[in-house]
Design a protein around this motif. Structure first.
Motif, mmCIF file in Angstrom:
data_model
loop_
_atom_site.group_PDB
_atom_site.id
_atom_site.type_symbol
_atom_site.label_atom_id
_atom_site.label_comp_id
_atom_site.label_asym_id
_atom_site.label_seq_id
_atom_site.Cartn_x
_atom_site.Cartn_y
_atom_site.Cartn_z
ATOM 1 N N THR A 79 3.684 -7.349 48.179
ATOM 2 C CA THR A 79 2.535 -8.251 48.260
ATOM 3 C C THR A 79 1.244 -7.507 47.913
ATOM 4 O O THR A 79 0.977 -6.424 48.438
ATOM 5 C CB THR A 79 2.415 -8.857 49.668
ATOM 6 N N GLY A 80 0.462 -8.078 47.008
ATOM 7 C CA GLY A 80 -0.824 -7.485 46.647
ATOM 8 C C GLY A 80 -0.754 -6.437 45.567
ATOM 9 O O GLY A 80 -1.791 -5.889 45.163
ATOM 10 N N LEU A 81 0.460 -6.118 45.056
ATOM 11 C CA LEU A 81 0.595 -5.119 43.995
ATOM 12 C C LEU A 81 0.580 -5.799 42.630
ATOM 13 O O LEU A 81 1.032 -6.938 42.471
ATOM 14 C CB LEU A 81 1.886 -4.321 44.171
ATOM 15 N N TYR A 82 0.077 -5.091 41.630
ATOM 16 C CA TYR A 82 -0.073 -5.602 40.273
ATOM 17 C C TYR A 82 1.101 -5.106 39.429
ATOM 18 O O TYR A 82 1.243 -3.903 39.213
ATOM 19 C CB TYR A 82 -1.410 -5.144 39.701
ATOM 20 N N ASP A 83 1.947 -6.025 38.953
ATOM 21 C CA ASP A 83 3.100 -5.675 38.120
ATOM 22 C C ASP A 83 2.603 -5.426 36.694
ATOM 23 O O ASP A 83 2.253 -6.349 35.959
ATOM 24 C CB ASP A 83 4.126 -6.809 38.139
ATOM 25 N N LEU A 84 2.611 -4.166 36.298
ATOM 26 C CA LEU A 84 2.016 -3.768 35.026
ATOM 27 C C LEU A 84 2.728 -4.348 33.804
ATOM 28 O O LEU A 84 2.101 -4.568 32.767
ATOM 29 C CB LEU A 84 2.016 -2.239 34.911
ATOM 30 N N THR A 85 4.010 -4.560 33.879
ATOM 31 C CA THR A 85 4.759 -4.941 32.682
ATOM 32 C C THR A 85 5.194 -6.398 32.668
ATOM 33 O O THR A 85 5.808 -6.840 31.698
ATOM 34 C CB THR A 85 6.015 -4.063 32.533
ATOM 35 N N LEU A 86 4.898 -7.155 33.719
ATOM 36 C CA LEU A 86 5.410 -8.524 33.797
ATOM 37 C C LEU A 86 4.665 -9.450 32.834
ATOM 38 O O LEU A 86 3.441 -9.564 32.873
ATOM 39 C CB LEU A 86 5.292 -9.060 35.222
ATOM 40 N N LYS A 87 5.438 -10.117 31.988
ATOM 41 C CA LYS A 87 4.898 -11.125 31.076
ATOM 42 C C LYS A 87 5.120 -12.522 31.624
ATOM 43 O O LYS A 87 4.197 -13.326 31.709
ATOM 44 C CB LYS A 87 5.548 -10.977 29.704
ATOM 45 N N ARG A 88 6.377 -12.820 32.009
ATOM 46 C CA ARG A 88 6.715 -14.095 32.649
ATOM 47 C C ARG A 88 7.684 -13.825 33.776
ATOM 48 O O ARG A 88 8.575 -12.981 33.662
ATOM 49 C CB ARG A 88 7.341 -15.063 31.638
ATOM 50 N N SER A 89 7.545 -14.548 34.857
ATOM 51 C CA SER A 89 8.401 -14.336 36.031
ATOM 52 C C SER A 89 9.847 -14.676 35.714
ATOM 53 O O SER A 89 10.144 -15.343 34.711
ATOM 54 C CB SER A 89 7.920 -15.183 37.204
ATOM 55 N N ALA A 90 10.741 -14.244 36.594
ATOM 56 C CA ALA A 90 12.163 -14.489 36.384
ATOM 57 C C ALA A 90 12.469 -15.978 36.342
ATOM 58 O O ALA A 90 13.202 -16.458 35.462
ATOM 59 C CB ALA A 90 12.971 -13.807 37.492
ATOM 60 N N ALA A 91 11.916 -16.730 37.281
ATOM 61 C CA ALA A 91 12.182 -18.168 37.321
ATOM 62 C C ALA A 91 11.593 -18.873 36.109
ATOM 63 O O ALA A 91 12.226 -19.741 35.497
ATOM 64 C CB ALA A 91 11.621 -18.767 38.614
ATOM 65 N N ALA A 92 10.365 -18.507 35.713
ATOM 66 C CA ALA A 92 9.706 -19.168 34.589
ATOM 67 C C ALA A 92 10.386 -18.853 33.267
ATOM 68 O O ALA A 92 10.418 -19.696 32.359
ATOM 69 C CB ALA A 92 8.241 -18.757 34.537
#
Length: 511
Positions: free
Chosen positions: A421-434
């Protein structure tokens, strides 16, 4: 009033037991079915909360908590073979989403399988054989392993045992359509839970051939088998498009066959030798027939045919894994119990014989108790995502960035989101569900460099990485993963690393 209810419950239990066992022997038949189920239930609940999910369980946990449309969308790209199981677990986890609930269906399925093994022993031989076989099944460490795992394998084993029981019943009733309808439906659902369970049909077909059943019976079975295969066919076609998911499986050799043998009949050498010797006695000196099918004709094909077929097929397309074959293990304890019965026939009328057999199974369990205890340790499945997540939650602070190596290590955040919680995912483009994937979509290396450059000099980056793959030739061969490490190393340097089983968390600071 209470006495009336108790009497009705006892009558219903007796009727159900009689229907399962086919032996109106009162207490003996009930014990043969209920005792193995109770033992298996107890073993399944013992140590059920290991404190962590391993990666396959975590996949079940995070996928099953998505909405039904999101699950269906994901199945178009990955894990279609587990689709029915994910939908089932979606309903289960809607009640309570935790690790114990995740594993409870497998515990219940294993208990049902133990009961059905006992019922098969009763129908094909006598209650004592059913009791011994059911208890031996429940005492096998390999069974306990998957009885406590949030995957479909224990449910597949229960479906296979139920299908085998329905096969016996259908033959006993001369091949009536009602029994074949139930048989075909159970086989179809079982194969939809895991498509390799269709190999059960080959074992049952051999059972009917060696038993020389009537054409009416064989025709009913063929119709049920064809119907089950027709239901399964779309799943087979879809799963072939996702075959890269199992590209990591290697061609099986002697070592894999030996490991399966130890899993089914051991794994301790003394227990293995005892089970194999008793099974040999059952094959060489079969028990008298008590119905249209001999115990050997049912148990031996069940134990041998699916593994042999999958092993042979895997020489061309490697797909041989022990967990895919859990459903045919039930044949082994049936054979061992039949062998013990043959050896003890001169003492058959002595009541102590039944207790002696049960004590022998208990001794085998005690002999292998360290293995049972090991199955319930947090790291018994090879990794501990919960400890990795806990390390992040303990060390990171809100606003820090996180990077996952390889990209599938994002599963740790999907399994235990609270620690991220509160951390910034540097490489995420789209979430797993999306994105309809298991772990989400990543940005390319250029976007990662831009994101790293935008961080301030005081920002910290936490790298969550898999110690089993990072640095290996496989990892270096993944261009996207190598690009991520290159982009990180341009601007940041490693300051410290915390290791846990199967994973690590490293702190990177600006150069």
């Amino acid at each position: 009033m209470g006495g009336t209810k108790t009497g009705l419950t006892a009558q219903m239990t007796a009727r159900l037991t009689a229907r399962l066992t086919g032996r109106l022997t009162g207490r003996a038949g009930a014990v043969a079915v209920l005792a193995p189920a109770a033992v298996m239930l107890g073993l399944g609940l013992w140590g059920l909360d290991r404190g962590t999910m391993w990666r396959d369980e975590g996949a079940t946990f995070q996928v099953a908590r998505r909405s039904v449309p999101e699950i269906v969308r994901m199945l178009g790209t990955v894990d279609v073979v587990h689709g029915l199981y994910y939908l089932l677990m979606h309903a289960v986890l809607a009640v309570r989403a935790d690790e114990q609930t995740l594993r409870l269906p497998s515990v219940a399925a294993a208990a049902c399988t133990a009961a059905l093994v006992g019922a098969l022993g009763c129908r094909l031989a006598r209650p004592r054989v059913g009791l011994w076989a059911g208890l031996l099944y429940a005492a096998t460490p390999f069974v306990s392993h998957y009885a406590q795992e949030g995957r479909s394998y224990a449910l597949v084993a229960a479906g296979a045992a139920l299908a085998t029981w329905l096969l016996v019943r259908a033959v006993e009733h001369g091949g009536r359509a009602w029994w074949w309808t139930g048989y075909g439906a159970v086989v179809a659902v079982t194969a939809l839970l895991h498509e390799f369970a269709v190999l059960l049909l080959a074992a049952h077909g051999l059972t009917l051939l060696v038993s020389r059943v009537s054409w009416r019976v064989l025709r009913g079975w063929l119709c049920a088998a064809v119907a089950a295969c027709a239901v399964l066919a779309p799943l087979v076609l879809l799963s072939r498009r996702q075959s890269e998911q199992v590209s990591w499986i290697r061609t099986p050799r002697y070592e894999q066959a030996k490991a399966l043998l130890y899993a089914f009949a051991g794994p301790r050498d003394l227990v293995l030798v005892g089970v194999l010797l008793l099974s040999a006695v059952a094959v060489l000196a079969p028990l008298p027939r008590t119905g249209p099918l001999r115990l050997n004709a049912v148990a031996l094909p069940l134990a041998l045919v699916p593994p042999v077929l999958l092993y042979a097929a895997s020489q061309e397309q490697p797909l041989f894994l022990d967990r895919y074959l859990l459903f045919c293990l039930a044949g082994v304890p049936l054979l061992a119990a039949a062998g013990a019965e043959r050896l003890l026939e001169p003492l058959a009328r002595r009541r102590a014989v039944t207790a002696a057999g049960a004590l022998a199974v208990a001794a085998a369990f005690v002999w292998q108790l360290p293995l049972q205890e090991r199955e319930r340790l947090p790291g018994s499945r090879g990794d501990e995502p919960a400890r990795v997540a806990a390390a992040v939650g303990r060390l990171a602070r809100p606003g820090d960035a996180v990077l996952f190596l390889p990209h599938y290590e994002r599963r740790t955040a999907l399994f235990y989101p609270r620690d991220f919680t509160g951390l910034y995912d540097l490489t995420l483009k789209r979430s797993a569900a999306a994105s309809g994937t298991l772990f989400g979509e990543d940005v390319d290396a250029a976007e990662l460099r831009a994101r790293l450059a935008r961080l301030s000099a005081r920002d910290r980056v936490w790298v969550v990485w898999d110690t089993n793959t990072v640095g290996t030739p496989w990892f270096r061969g993944q261009r996207a993963e190598s690009a991520k490490t290159g982009a990180l190393d341009e601007l940041y340097r490693e300051r410290s690393t915390t290791y846990v089983r199967g994973g690590a968390v490293s702190l990177y600071v600006r150069r």
